[in-house]
Design a protein around this motif. Sequence first.
Motif, mmCIF file in Angstrom:
data_model
loop_
_atom_site.group_PDB
_atom_site.id
_atom_site.type_symbol
_atom_site.label_atom_id
_atom_site.label_comp_id
_atom_site.label_asym_id
_atom_site.label_seq_id
_atom_site.Cartn_x
_atom_site.Cartn_y
_atom_site.Cartn_z
ATOM 1 N N PHE A 35 0.829 -1.206 0.000
ATOM 2 C CA PHE A 35 0.000 0.000 0.000
ATOM 3 C C PHE A 35 0.864 1.257 0.000
ATOM 4 C CE2 PHE A 35 -3.376 2.978 1.146
ATOM 5 C CZ PHE A 35 -4.342 2.559 0.238
ATOM 6 N N ASP A 36 2.022 1.197 0.613
ATOM 7 C CA ASP A 36 2.946 2.329 0.536
ATOM 8 C C ASP A 36 3.337 2.591 -0.919
ATOM 9 O OD1 ASP A 36 2.911 2.831 3.236
ATOM 10 O OD2 ASP A 36 4.809 1.794 3.651
ATOM 11 N N TYR A 37 3.533 1.510 -1.670
ATOM 12 C CA TYR A 37 3.860 1.639 -3.099
ATOM 13 C C TYR A 37 2.719 2.316 -3.857
ATOM 14 C CZ TYR A 37 2.986 -0.453 -7.738
ATOM 15 O OH TYR A 37 2.610 -0.691 -9.032
ATOM 16 N N ILE A 38 1.477 1.929 -3.566
ATOM 17 C CA ILE A 38 0.318 2.540 -4.215
ATOM 18 C C ILE A 38 0.260 4.032 -3.883
ATOM 19 C CG2 ILE A 38 -2.207 2.610 -4.247
ATOM 20 C CD1 ILE A 38 -2.127 -0.461 -3.793
ATOM 21 N N LEU A 39 0.442 4.363 -2.625
ATOM 22 C CA LEU A 39 0.423 5.771 -2.206
ATOM 23 C C LEU A 39 1.537 6.569 -2.876
ATOM 24 C CD1 LEU A 39 -0.309 5.342 1.600
ATOM 25 C CD2 LEU A 39 -1.831 6.417 -0.071
ATOM 26 N N GLU A 40 2.687 5.935 -3.037
ATOM 27 C CA GLU A 40 3.815 6.639 -3.641
ATOM 28 C C GLU A 40 3.533 7.000 -5.094
ATOM 29 O OE1 GLU A 40 7.891 8.176 -3.282
ATOM 30 O OE2 GLU A 40 6.066 7.987 -2.096
ATOM 31 N N THR A 41 2.805 6.129 -5.810
ATOM 32 C CA THR A 41 2.466 6.465 -7.196
ATOM 33 C C THR A 41 1.497 7.646 -7.237
ATOM 34 O OG1 THR A 41 0.596 4.898 -7.371
ATOM 35 C CG2 THR A 41 2.796 4.070 -7.917
ATOM 36 N N THR A 150 -6.771 15.710 -8.930
ATOM 37 C CA THR A 150 -6.677 14.568 -8.015
ATOM 38 C C THR A 150 -7.028 13.266 -8.725
ATOM 39 O OG1 THR A 150 -8.975 14.609 -7.185
ATOM 40 C CG2 THR A 150 -7.398 16.081 -6.121
ATOM 41 N N TYR A 151 -7.827 13.363 -9.794
ATOM 42 C CA TYR A 151 -8.184 12.155 -10.542
ATOM 43 C C TYR A 151 -6.988 11.601 -11.311
ATOM 44 C CZ TYR A 151 -13.170 12.324 -9.525
ATOM 45 O OH TYR A 151 -14.389 12.288 -8.890
ATOM 46 N N ILE A 152 -6.006 12.442 -11.618
ATOM 47 C CA ILE A 152 -4.779 11.938 -12.227
ATOM 48 C C ILE A 152 -4.071 11.023 -11.230
ATOM 49 C CG2 ILE A 152 -2.544 12.557 -13.209
ATOM 50 C CD1 ILE A 152 -3.787 15.268 -13.984
ATOM 51 N N ALA A 153 -3.938 11.503 -9.990
ATOM 52 C CA ALA A 153 -3.321 10.687 -8.941
ATOM 53 C C ALA A 153 -4.134 9.427 -8.687
ATOM 54 C CB ALA A 153 -3.179 11.500 -7.660
ATOM 55 N N LEU A 154 -5.458 9.572 -8.651
ATOM 56 C CA LEU A 154 -6.320 8.413 -8.437
ATOM 57 C C LEU A 154 -6.104 7.374 -9.524
ATOM 58 C CD1 LEU A 154 -8.715 6.876 -7.150
ATOM 59 C CD2 LEU A 154 -10.230 8.304 -8.556
ATOM 60 N N GLY A 155 -6.119 7.799 -10.793
ATOM 61 C CA GLY A 155 -5.932 6.865 -11.890
ATOM 62 C C GLY A 155 -4.606 6.133 -11.802
ATOM 63 N N ASN A 156 -3.562 6.863 -11.440
ATOM 64 C CA ASN A 156 -2.254 6.222 -11.304
ATOM 65 C C ASN A 156 -2.252 5.183 -10.190
ATOM 66 O OD1 ASN A 156 -1.150 7.666 -13.405
ATOM 67 N ND2 ASN A 156 -0.219 9.219 -12.106
ATOM 68 N N MET A 157 -2.929 5.485 -9.086
ATOM 69 C CA MET A 157 -2.974 4.524 -7.980
ATOM 70 C C MET A 157 -3.784 3.289 -8.348
ATOM 71 S SD MET A 157 -3.034 6.795 -4.458
ATOM 72 C CE MET A 157 -4.180 8.086 -4.945
ATOM 73 N N LEU A 158 -4.873 3.467 -9.088
ATOM 74 C CA LEU A 158 -5.668 2.315 -9.514
ATOM 75 C C LEU A 158 -4.848 1.404 -10.427
ATOM 76 C CD1 LEU A 158 -9.125 3.975 -10.374
ATOM 77 C CD2 LEU A 158 -8.348 3.060 -8.172
ATOM 78 N N LEU A 163 -1.376 -3.496 -11.361
ATOM 79 C CA LEU A 163 -0.115 -4.075 -11.831
ATOM 80 C C LEU A 163 0.435 -5.128 -10.877
ATOM 81 C CD1 LEU A 163 1.629 -0.903 -13.274
ATOM 82 C CD2 LEU A 163 1.284 -3.053 -14.523
ATOM 83 N N ILE A 164 0.049 -5.042 -9.598
ATOM 84 C CA ILE A 164 0.522 -6.049 -8.644
ATOM 85 C C ILE A 164 -0.632 -6.906 -8.116
ATOM 86 C CG2 ILE A 164 2.591 -4.762 -7.988
ATOM 87 C CD1 ILE A 164 1.144 -3.873 -5.434
ATOM 88 N N GLY A 165 -1.725 -6.949 -8.886
ATOM 89 C CA GLY A 165 -2.817 -7.862 -8.557
ATOM 90 C C GLY A 165 -3.728 -7.406 -7.439
#
Length: 225
Positions: A35-41, A150-158, A163-165
Amino acid sequence: MIDKETKKTEVLSAFQFRHATKDFDPDKKISAADFDYILETGRLSPSSYGFEPWKFVVVQNKELRSKLAEYATGARRQLQSASHFMIILTRLPKDMVAGSDYIKRMLDDVQKLPHEIAQAKRENYDHFLKTSIAIEDDPRVMFEWACRQTYIALGNMLTAAALIGIDSCPIEGFNRAKINELLAAEGIMDSEHFGISVMAAFGYRLHAPSDKTRRCAQEVVEWVE
């Protein structure tokens, strides 16, 4: 050297994998590292002028999730079952105008620009808001413009999650005014500087999704040469 074709296949597979998950397996939890990885993106995502008008609030408290469900009908199932639940906040117009303390801090302390360059960027940004997109006089449009970022950040996190299932679901089905009031009352959101933009749930799917449907590329893409 990056294997470009392999990377393209991985990314497209992640988009095929991702779907708006309604029911998560409550017994499966995302690891802290994942989840830290997701937040970092999300943190590394682009924004207009690099001013990052967002804040990511991760709600793990069950009591608060129950309170949110009262005003977020589109998130009730996910609030009950998601491993991690996120609320994305957006900076209010007072913080996004060129002369605000927030923009000054971004230029001076975060972007660390020399004084002359910071001043030139501030003036350019001021012209952008007042003349180019001409939104500064409309607080609602200013806020929605910040929300769009913020939707740019959201899309990247999704995508990063897929990518990691890891499954996810973006959520807009909530009463904005009531959620803002609740977050302020709980001491989670400073209503002088933030308002809610969107929600998102993350976890592992409980049920297999139906086949993905999208319009064909010929309907979606137009080339002008």
